[in-house]
Scaffold this active site. Structure first.
Site, PDB file in Angstrom:
ATOM      1  N   HIS A  41       0.840  -1.204   0.000  1.00 57.82           N
ATOM      2  CA  HIS A  41       0.000   0.000   0.000  1.00 57.82           C
ATOM      3  C   HIS A  41       0.879   1.260   0.000  1.00 57.82           C
ATOM      4  O   HIS A  41       0.558   2.259  -0.642  1.00 57.82           O
ATOM      5  CB  HIS A  41      -0.901   0.028   1.230  1.00 57.82           C
ATOM      6  CG  HIS A  41      -1.831  -1.145   1.357  1.00 57.82           C
ATOM      7  ND1 HIS A  41      -1.631  -2.152   2.272  1.00 57.82           N
ATOM      8  CD2 HIS A  41      -2.967  -1.469   0.682  1.00 57.82           C
ATOM      9  CE1 HIS A  41      -2.614  -3.039   2.170  1.00 57.82           C
ATOM     10  NE2 HIS A  41      -3.435  -2.656   1.205  1.00 57.82           N
ATOM     11  N   ARG A 202      -3.625 -10.148   4.740  1.00 53.25           N
ATOM     12  CA  ARG A 202      -4.019 -11.426   5.340  1.00 53.25           C
ATOM     13  C   ARG A 202      -2.812 -12.296   5.706  1.00 53.25           C
ATOM     14  O   ARG A 202      -2.972 -13.309   6.384  1.00 53.25           O
ATOM     15  CB  ARG A 202      -4.924 -12.202   4.392  1.00 53.25           C
ATOM     16  CG  ARG A 202      -6.306 -11.573   4.213  1.00 53.25           C
ATOM     17  CD  ARG A 202      -7.186 -12.430   3.330  1.00 53.25           C
ATOM     18  NE  ARG A 202      -8.565 -11.993   3.299  1.00 53.25           N
ATOM     19  CZ  ARG A 202      -9.094 -11.200   2.372  1.00 53.25           C
ATOM     20  NH1 ARG A 202      -8.343 -10.731   1.406  1.00 53.25           N
ATOM     21  NH2 ARG A 202     -10.373 -10.865   2.428  1.00 53.25           N
TER      22      ARG A 202
HETATM   23  P1  AMP Z   1      -6.540  -3.999  -0.195  1.00 50.63           P
HETATM   24  O1  AMP Z   1      -6.363  -3.090   0.977  1.00 50.63           O
HETATM   25  O2  AMP Z   1      -6.007  -5.364   0.016  1.00 50.63           O
HETATM   26  O3  AMP Z   1      -7.928  -3.950  -0.754  1.00 50.63           O
HETATM   27  O4  AMP Z   1      -5.616  -3.401  -1.338  1.00 50.63           O
HETATM   28  C1  AMP Z   1      -5.671  -2.045  -1.700  1.00 50.63           C
HETATM   29  C2  AMP Z   1      -4.827  -1.839  -2.919  1.00 50.63           C
HETATM   30  O5  AMP Z   1      -3.479  -2.201  -2.627  1.00 50.63           O
HETATM   31  C3  AMP Z   1      -5.267  -2.709  -4.100  1.00 50.63           C
HETATM   32  O6  AMP Z   1      -5.189  -1.945  -5.291  1.00 50.63           O
HETATM   33  C4  AMP Z   1      -4.259  -3.820  -4.081  1.00 50.63           C
HETATM   34  O7  AMP Z   1      -4.035  -4.405  -5.353  1.00 50.63           O
HETATM   35  C5  AMP Z   1      -3.015  -3.080  -3.603  1.00 50.63           C
HETATM   36  N1  AMP Z   1      -2.054  -4.042  -3.026  1.00 50.63           N
HETATM   37  C6  AMP Z   1      -2.278  -4.935  -2.040  1.00 50.63           C
HETATM   38  N2  AMP Z   1      -1.169  -5.673  -1.815  1.00 50.63           N
HETATM   39  C7  AMP Z   1      -0.237  -5.242  -2.693  1.00 50.63           C
HETATM   40  C8  AMP Z   1       1.116  -5.619  -2.975  1.00 50.63           C
HETATM   41  N3  AMP Z   1       1.732  -6.603  -2.311  1.00 50.63           N
HETATM   42  N4  AMP Z   1       1.761  -4.962  -3.954  1.00 50.63           N
HETATM   43  C9  AMP Z   1       1.142  -3.972  -4.657  1.00 50.63           C
HETATM   44  N5  AMP Z   1      -0.112  -3.564  -4.436  1.00 50.63           N
HETATM   45  C10 AMP Z   1      -0.803  -4.186  -3.478  1.00 50.63           C
END
Ligand code: AMP
Length: 299
Positions: A41, A202
């Site tokens: 993030h 997670r």
């Molecule tokens: P989330 O909070 O999991 O819904 O993710 C929010 C944003 O962060 C989404 O656009 C995800 O694709 C991105 N994201 C989550 N994990 C990663 C990672 N390891 N590398 C790059 N972007 C990520």
């Protein structure tokens, strides 16, 4: 400048417009997240800060995109730490609304239908997930729209999504193109831990042993990437066998697909040398956690 926390759409509109005027800015970036932030993030936020005058990060655990209530309930919530991480990245505003603010009066009657791109892969294992995700992304893109900049010029508007969630990214790009959302979608490459595991909120639910076992996912993807770069046949079957040899990992799917249609590129995977563009997608359950990862192939 200290980071600001707003919890209402009206507050977000007023504060982002004020900041844009104050800075004499001409661009605004939005990074939608569900919080429990990590270095992945942070990379999205950093990219947005480098490209925009005002940056908003939203933190909202969206009930519409969760299948099982337990998954929603146990989703980690770490607002204080999230604010500190985003402040260090130079983010201006955090929009962290409650469920009532986003869905006043309960679940929305009208929703985005994600369509055929959502039927396979993650969509097959998580019915309704992408309809729920796109519905909240549509709402967030609307409430995060910048007000008029100086001299009534329309500011540039960009939104940042991780390539980690490749199917979600493809769907958001299609939604924005198909429904004419006035925003540029900027993809950000996957951030991994030093041992190769794609970062995810997670991952904290994995035991040390499960974390070690989960490394087979990125190893298998790397194998496919190496073969693609060497113009060799991808031989997905042997890469699948590598994953299956790890008893703590239950493979859901491991495919090479067209990055735009997400349809399998079967002919590239057997005995012909790989040519062109592809995306290797993998998903597996490791202990209590469903993990996804992918690698773009460009040969
Ligand atoms: P989330 O909070 O999991 O819904 O993710 C929010 C944003 O962060 C989404 O656009 C995800 O694709 C991105 N994201 C989550 N994990 C990663 C990672 N390891 N590398 C790059 N972007 C990520």
């Amino acid at each position: 400048m200290a980071i600001q926390l707003v919890t209402t759409a009206a507050g977000l509109r007023a504060e982002s417009a004020r900041l844009l005027r104050q800075k004499g800015g001409t661009s605004q970036g939005l990074v939608p997240t569900m919080g429990a932030l990590h270095a992945g993030h942070a990379q999205l936020a950093r990219t947005a800060v480098a490209q925009n005058d005002v940056v908003v990060v939203s933190i909202f655990v969206n009930p519409l995109q969760f299948g099982e209530a337990v998954d929603l309930e146990r989703y980690p919530r770490t607002l204080e730490a999230d604010l500190a991480l985003l402040e260090a990245e130079g983010v201006d505003l955090v929009f962290a609304p409650g469920v009532e603010e986003v869905y006043p009066g309960g679940e929305p009657m009208v929703r985005i239908t994600a369509g055929p791109l959502a039927e396979k892969w993650e969509g097959a294992s998580r019915p309704g997930h992408f309809d729920g995700a796109l519905t909240v992304v549509a709402k967030l893109l609307h409430v995060g729209t910048p007000g008029a900049a100086a001299r009534s010029q329309l500011p540039d508007y960009r939104a940042y999504f991780g390539q980690k969630d490749a199917q979600q990214l493809a769907l958001v790009q299609r939604m924005v193109a198909d429904l004419n959302f006035p925003v540029e979608i900027v993809p950000v490459p996957i951030v991994r831990s030093a041992d190769g595991l794609a970062l995810s909120s997670r991952n904290r639910f994995l035991s040390t042993e499960e974390h070690e076992a989960a490394l087979v996912l990125s190893r298998a993807l790397l194998l496919i990437e190496d073969r693609a770069n060497a113009h060799e046949p991808l031989d997905l079957e042997s890469a699948r066998a590598l994953v299956d040899s790890q008893p703590l990992v239950q493979l859901d799917y491991f495919e090479v697909v067209d990055p735009h249609t997400l349809e399998p590129l079967a002919e590239n995977c057997k005995d012909t040398p790989f040519r062109g563009e592809g995306l290797a997608l993998i998903a597996a359950k490791v202990g209590p956690v469903r993990l996804i990862d992918n690698v773009p192939l460009n040969s």
